[in-house]
Design an enzyme around this catalytic site. Structure first.
Site, PDB file in Angstrom:
ATOM      1  CB  SER A 149      64.582  11.158  21.992  1.00 26.42           C
ATOM      2  OG  SER A 149      63.230  11.569  22.016  1.00 26.42           O
ATOM      3  CB  SER A 150      63.374  15.313  23.971  1.00 25.37           C
ATOM      4  OG  SER A 150      62.241  15.900  24.503  1.00 25.37           O
ATOM      5  CE1 TYR A 176      50.336  15.151  29.402  1.00 20.22           C
ATOM      6  CE2 TYR A 176      49.717  16.613  31.198  1.00 20.22           C
ATOM      7  CZ  TYR A 176      50.638  15.777  30.600  1.00 20.22           C
ATOM      8  OH  TYR A 176      51.855  15.570  31.188  1.00 20.22           O
ATOM      9  N   GLY A 224      62.928  12.503  30.201  1.00 17.20           N
ATOM     10  CA  GLY A 224      63.488  11.167  29.942  1.00 17.20           C
ATOM     11  C   GLY A 224      64.970  11.249  29.606  1.00 17.20           C
TER      12      GLY A 224
HETATM   13  P1  NAP Z   1      59.275  16.052  25.914  1.00 16.96           P
HETATM   14  O1  NAP Z   1      60.540  16.798  26.074  1.00 16.96           O
HETATM   15  O2  NAP Z   1      58.363  16.424  24.802  1.00 16.96           O
HETATM   16  O3  NAP Z   1      59.595  14.509  25.845  1.00 16.96           O
HETATM   17  C1  NAP Z   1      58.626  13.570  25.474  1.00 16.96           C
HETATM   18  C2  NAP Z   1      59.338  12.304  25.109  1.00 16.96           C
HETATM   19  O4  NAP Z   1      58.351  11.342  24.750  1.00 16.96           O
HETATM   20  C3  NAP Z   1      60.262  12.474  23.933  1.00 16.96           C
HETATM   21  O5  NAP Z   1      61.427  11.739  24.156  1.00 16.96           O
HETATM   22  C4  NAP Z   1      59.464  11.866  22.777  1.00 16.96           C
HETATM   23  O6  NAP Z   1      60.390  11.356  21.854  1.00 16.96           O
HETATM   24  C5  NAP Z   1      58.715  10.771  23.490  1.00 16.96           C
HETATM   25  N1  NAP Z   1      57.502  10.393  22.776  1.00 16.96           N
HETATM   26  C6  NAP Z   1      56.433  11.177  22.510  1.00 16.96           C
HETATM   27  N2  NAP Z   1      55.541  10.477  21.809  1.00 16.96           N
HETATM   28  C7  NAP Z   1      56.056   9.250  21.627  1.00 16.96           C
HETATM   29  C8  NAP Z   1      55.602   8.095  20.966  1.00 16.96           C
HETATM   30  N3  NAP Z   1      54.419   8.061  20.344  1.00 16.96           N
HETATM   31  N4  NAP Z   1      56.365   6.998  20.972  1.00 16.96           N
HETATM   32  C9  NAP Z   1      57.561   7.015  21.582  1.00 16.96           C
HETATM   33  N5  NAP Z   1      58.040   8.076  22.245  1.00 16.96           N
HETATM   34  C10 NAP Z   1      57.293   9.183  22.243  1.00 16.96           C
HETATM   35  O7  NAP Z   1      58.376  16.142  27.224  1.00 16.96           O
HETATM   36  P2  NAP Z   1      58.732  16.003  28.754  1.00 16.96           P
HETATM   37  O8  NAP Z   1      58.334  17.243  29.402  1.00 16.96           O
HETATM   38  O9  NAP Z   1      60.096  15.483  28.978  1.00 16.96           O
HETATM   39  O10 NAP Z   1      57.667  14.883  29.182  1.00 16.96           O
HETATM   40  C11 NAP Z   1      58.008  13.602  29.655  1.00 16.96           C
HETATM   41  C12 NAP Z   1      56.825  13.033  30.429  1.00 16.96           C
HETATM   42  O11 NAP Z   1      56.560  13.863  31.538  1.00 16.96           O
HETATM   43  C13 NAP Z   1      55.535  12.958  29.652  1.00 16.96           C
HETATM   44  O12 NAP Z   1      54.862  11.757  29.951  1.00 16.96           O
HETATM   45  C14 NAP Z   1      54.736  14.128  30.174  1.00 16.96           C
HETATM   46  O13 NAP Z   1      53.344  13.920  30.037  1.00 16.96           O
HETATM   47  C15 NAP Z   1      55.179  14.170  31.600  1.00 16.96           C
HETATM   48  N6  NAP Z   1      54.973  15.468  32.246  1.00 16.96           N
HETATM   49  C16 NAP Z   1      55.587  16.591  31.761  1.00 16.96           C
HETATM   50  C17 NAP Z   1      55.368  17.810  32.372  1.00 16.96           C
HETATM   51  C18 NAP Z   1      56.018  19.066  31.892  1.00 16.96           C
HETATM   52  O14 NAP Z   1      55.648  20.136  32.402  1.00 16.96           O
HETATM   53  N7  NAP Z   1      56.966  19.025  30.970  1.00 16.96           N
HETATM   54  C19 NAP Z   1      54.508  17.907  33.469  1.00 16.96           C
HETATM   55  C20 NAP Z   1      53.907  16.747  33.955  1.00 16.96           C
HETATM   56  C21 NAP Z   1      54.156  15.538  33.321  1.00 16.96           C
HETATM   57  P3  NAP Z   1      60.156  11.322  20.273  1.00 16.96           P
HETATM   58  O15 NAP Z   1      59.518  12.611  19.860  1.00 16.96           O
HETATM   59  O16 NAP Z   1      61.548  11.132  19.768  1.00 16.96           O
HETATM   60  O17 NAP Z   1      59.321  10.144  20.055  1.00 16.96           O
END
Ligand code: NAP
Length: 661
Positions: free
Chosen positions: A387-388, A529, A391
């Site tokens: 959703s954001s 984390y 992903g």
């Molecule tokens: P984001 O924009 O906050 O997206 C997180 C996604 O996870 C949202 O779609 C959220 O959707 C979903 N989510 C969170 N908790 C959930 C739950 N309990 N059940 C179902 N869905 C859930 O963050 P992002 O940066 O795209 O992160 C995506 C992945 O990349 C994560 O695993 C993160 O740890 C990893 N990552 C990110 C970074 C970075 O710098 N951004 C760096 C390294 C790794 P809803 O809120 O609608 O549930």
């Protein structure tokens, strides 16, 4: 002067042909079928060679009298001054039977035919392989002294030359080129052999590490490489000089580099890191050879060697190149060339051409199915957290494919918006609202997806949450640690365990886990984390070991920082902080994972971090503590304004920016 050539369209043959075409006389070429005739035709056209000079003679070296008709045999009798026999199999991966047929029987048939038509001189293209694994200097007048001829590649070339030397009734000359690589002026080559087998490793190192990272490596024996244009020039010259019959010529580099130096030269050409320190493999020579051969029979080690050679696209026998024990004296050749300006170019002067041609034309990866479409067509692809952020962007990238997209998140409105966007781009997606940190709804959604779509083919575990807080400030917040574990580790684990039985049954499935660079770099303030992502990485490594043989692929992406909602509260690049990827760049890493199915994708920064923490943990701590100063930026829950980064923070972060990807 008239010529007869076997193997004229091959790697060396085509170069020799271009030189002979400049000399007066007719050229007769053995062609065994329409394909070889077409290949010759293409060659003549490519190099603008006069077609009326060339005549195809139908036949094959696998047949007695080369299968040449009585009429052609009669016409050729007494007419051929120089008979060049190049046709052979030089391929380490060919079967022993094929090598015997082409190299020994083929040479016998060809020699007998040359004798039958009373050719002036039989020029036999041998190889330094005739020396086998001889330790020390091998001279041009040596043959029977060869040792270690067990491999068919060595023994068939050895026995074929022996046959020529011992049984020819017409004058002969034998040429033993070193390991022939591409043209020193253009890099052009038509096959992958010798040092090319190491190119894949060099390329992988380049992708993994910055160019300046010093590596520890191995040093081996001398690797005698010769560019194909030197081989053709030298043989063209020597074959036309009088009074050199019944002799051998080593067409080699008189001053070859050691294998470690060779790899470094190609690493430099490919802008990859070099081996700053090299352990000389000769130190292992004191260990008796039977120990190595017994060790090689240990099943676990065999599997390990199998895996390495598969990963590197390298035949196992090619590993032997690294510690080649023979050096080749070439006095005879140098004497014969002394009245010309032909000399072997230095590899350092043309390694870049060889690398460049390989990367543009011969890299096996170029031929692999590379399109995303081909990999996801009609496949059920589940993306959690669609959703954001990452992903969402990945889902949009897949919208134009024929993947059957299944998207999961908690926020139904945003999921619906994602689906609308996908449909606007011409794709199709099914959406499921679920909190994956809860067990019951997760089990229900897994069941529902199976019911609606059947087996999941590609599972992208992306849903996650991050908490930025120092350990000191979290001493009364165990729930921080529980919350991150619930979604980052257990949420992903639920999806994996829930879908594995069908994947195992089908013998295929690809699980891609979005982990974090924090696992590799021990990033301060992210203990909750990073620990939850580490748990997922460790589970994945273990599961992959167990399930790799059952067709289940796991990819861990140690994602660097990406500019999404998740970190918007933590950092801003504009504040002089650390560099960030865009969500598009992050989604591209996931697309790469889908296509290439690697075990791990990590940026150079992440790998360097892991390396420093592994080798110099104190230095790692110091760098991290400086680059990620807790005073910089606001803390979770803090209302303080972000502080300006100090000079040392900016300095370290600008270094990191250079190696970010
Ligand atoms: P984001 O924009 O906050 O997206 C997180 C996604 O996870 C949202 O779609 C959220 O959707 C979903 N989510 C969170 N908790 C959930 C739950 N309990 N059940 C179902 N869905 C859930 O963050 P992002 O940066 O795209 O992160 C995506 C992945 O990349 C994560 O695993 C993160 O740890 C990893 N990552 C990110 C970074 C970075 O710098 N951004 C760096 C390294 C790794 P809803 O809120 O609608 O549930």
């Amino acid at each position: 002067m008239n010529y007869f050539i076997t193997g004229a369209t091959g790697f060396i043959g085509s170069q020799l042909l271009q030189r002979l075409a400049k000399r007066p006389g007719e050229i007769y070429i053995l062609t065994y079928d329409k394909i070889s005739e077409d290949r010759l035709e293409a060659l003549l056209e490519k190099h603008h060679l006069p077609k009326n000079k060339f005549h195809c003679i139908k036949g094959s070296i696998t047949e007695p009298n080369l299968g040449i008709s009585a009429e052609d045999t009669k016409n050729l009798t007494g007419k051929i001054d120089q008979f060049f026999h190049l046709a052979a199999i030089y391929d380490l991966t060919a079967s022993e039977e094929d090598m015997m047929r082409a190299n020994i029987e083929g040479t016998e048939h060809t020699l007998r035919f040359a004798e039958r038509i009373n050719a002036g001189c039989f020029h036999y293209f041998s190889s330094i392989a005739v020396a086998g694994q001889y330790r020390g200097w091998f001279r041009e007048d040596m043959l029977n002294e060869a040792t270690g001829l067990e491999h068919a590649y060595f023994s068939t070339k050895h026995n074929a030359e022996k046959l020529v030397q011992e049984t020819a009734t017409i004058p002969w000359r034998a040429y033993r080129p070193g390991i022939v690589i591409g043209d020193s002026k253009t890099g052009e080559a038509d096959r992958v052999d010798g040092p090319y087998y190491f190119f894949k490793i060099i390329q992988k190192l380049r992708r993994a590490l910055p160019e300046w990272a010093p590596l520890l490596g191995l040093e081996g024996g001398r690797l005698n490489l010769v560019p194909v244009d030197y081989v053709a020039d030298a043989i063209d010259h020597i074959s036309h000089k009088p009074e050199l019959d019944n002799q051998c010529f080593h067409i080699v580099d008189p001053d070859p580099y050691r294998s470690g130096e060779v790899i470094n030269l190609f690493a430099e050409a490919g802008h990859a890191p070099r081996m700053a320190m090299r352990l000389d493999m000769r130190v292992f020579r004191m260990i008796p050879s039977h120990f190595w051969s017994q060790l090689g029979q240990v099943p676990a080690l065999k599997r390990f060697i199998d895996a390495i050679s598969k990963e590197m696209d390298m035949p196992q026998d090619a590993l032997g190149y690294f510690n080649y024990p023979t050096q080749f004296d070439c006095s005879n050749t140098l004497n014969a060339l002394s009245d010309s300006n032909i000399c072997c170019p230095r590899l350092a002067d043309y390694a870049d051409k060889i690398w460049d041609f390989w990367e543009r034309n011969l890299d096996p990866e170029l031929h692999v199915e590379k399109t995303l479409q081909g990999c996801v067509n009609d496949k059920v692809v589940v993306i959690t957290g669609a959703s954001s952020g990452i992903g969402y962007t990945t889902a949009l990238k897949l919208a134009k494919t024929k993947a059957r997209l299944v998207l999961i998140a908690r926020d139904l409105d945003r999921l619906q918006q994602t689906r609308n966007e996908i449909e606007r781009l011409g794709g199709h997606a099914s959406i499921y609202q679920c909190d994956l940190s809860q067990d019951e709804p997760s089990q229900a959604v897994i069941k529902q997806i199976k019911h609606d779509h059947g087996k999941v083919d590609i599972l992208i575990n992306n849903a996650g949450r991050s908490i930025r807080r120092s350990v000191e400030k979290a001493t009364d917040r165990l729930h921080d640690y529980e919350r991150t574990m619930q979604i980052n580790y257990f949420g992903s684990l639920r999806m994996i365990l829930g879908n594995l039985p069908e994947m195992i049954e089908a013998g295929e499935g690809h699980i891609i886990n979005i982990s974090s660079i924090a696992v590799l770099t021990n990033q301060p303030l992210f203990s909750a984390y990073a620990a939850s992502k580490s748990a997922l990485d460790t589970f994945t490594r273990t599961a992959s070991t167990e399930l790799g043989g059952q067709g289940i692929d796991f990819t861990t992406i140690n994602m660097p920082l990406v500019e999404t909602r998740m970190i918007s509260d933590h950092y801003r690049e504009a504040e002089g902080g650390i560099p960030l990827l865009t969500p598009e760049e992050a989604a591209d890493l996931i697309i790469k994972a889908i296509i290439e199915k690697p075990k791990r994708i990590a940026t150079k920064l992440g790998l360097l971090g892991a390396f420093i923490h592994g080798v110099y943990p104190k230095l790692g701590e110091l760098l991290m503590a400086t680059g990620y100063n807790p005073e910089h930026g606001k803390h979770d829950g803090d209302n303080a304004e972000p502080k300006q980064p100090s000079a040392d923070v900016v300095a370290i972060n600008s270094i990191m920016r250079e190696i970010h990807m």
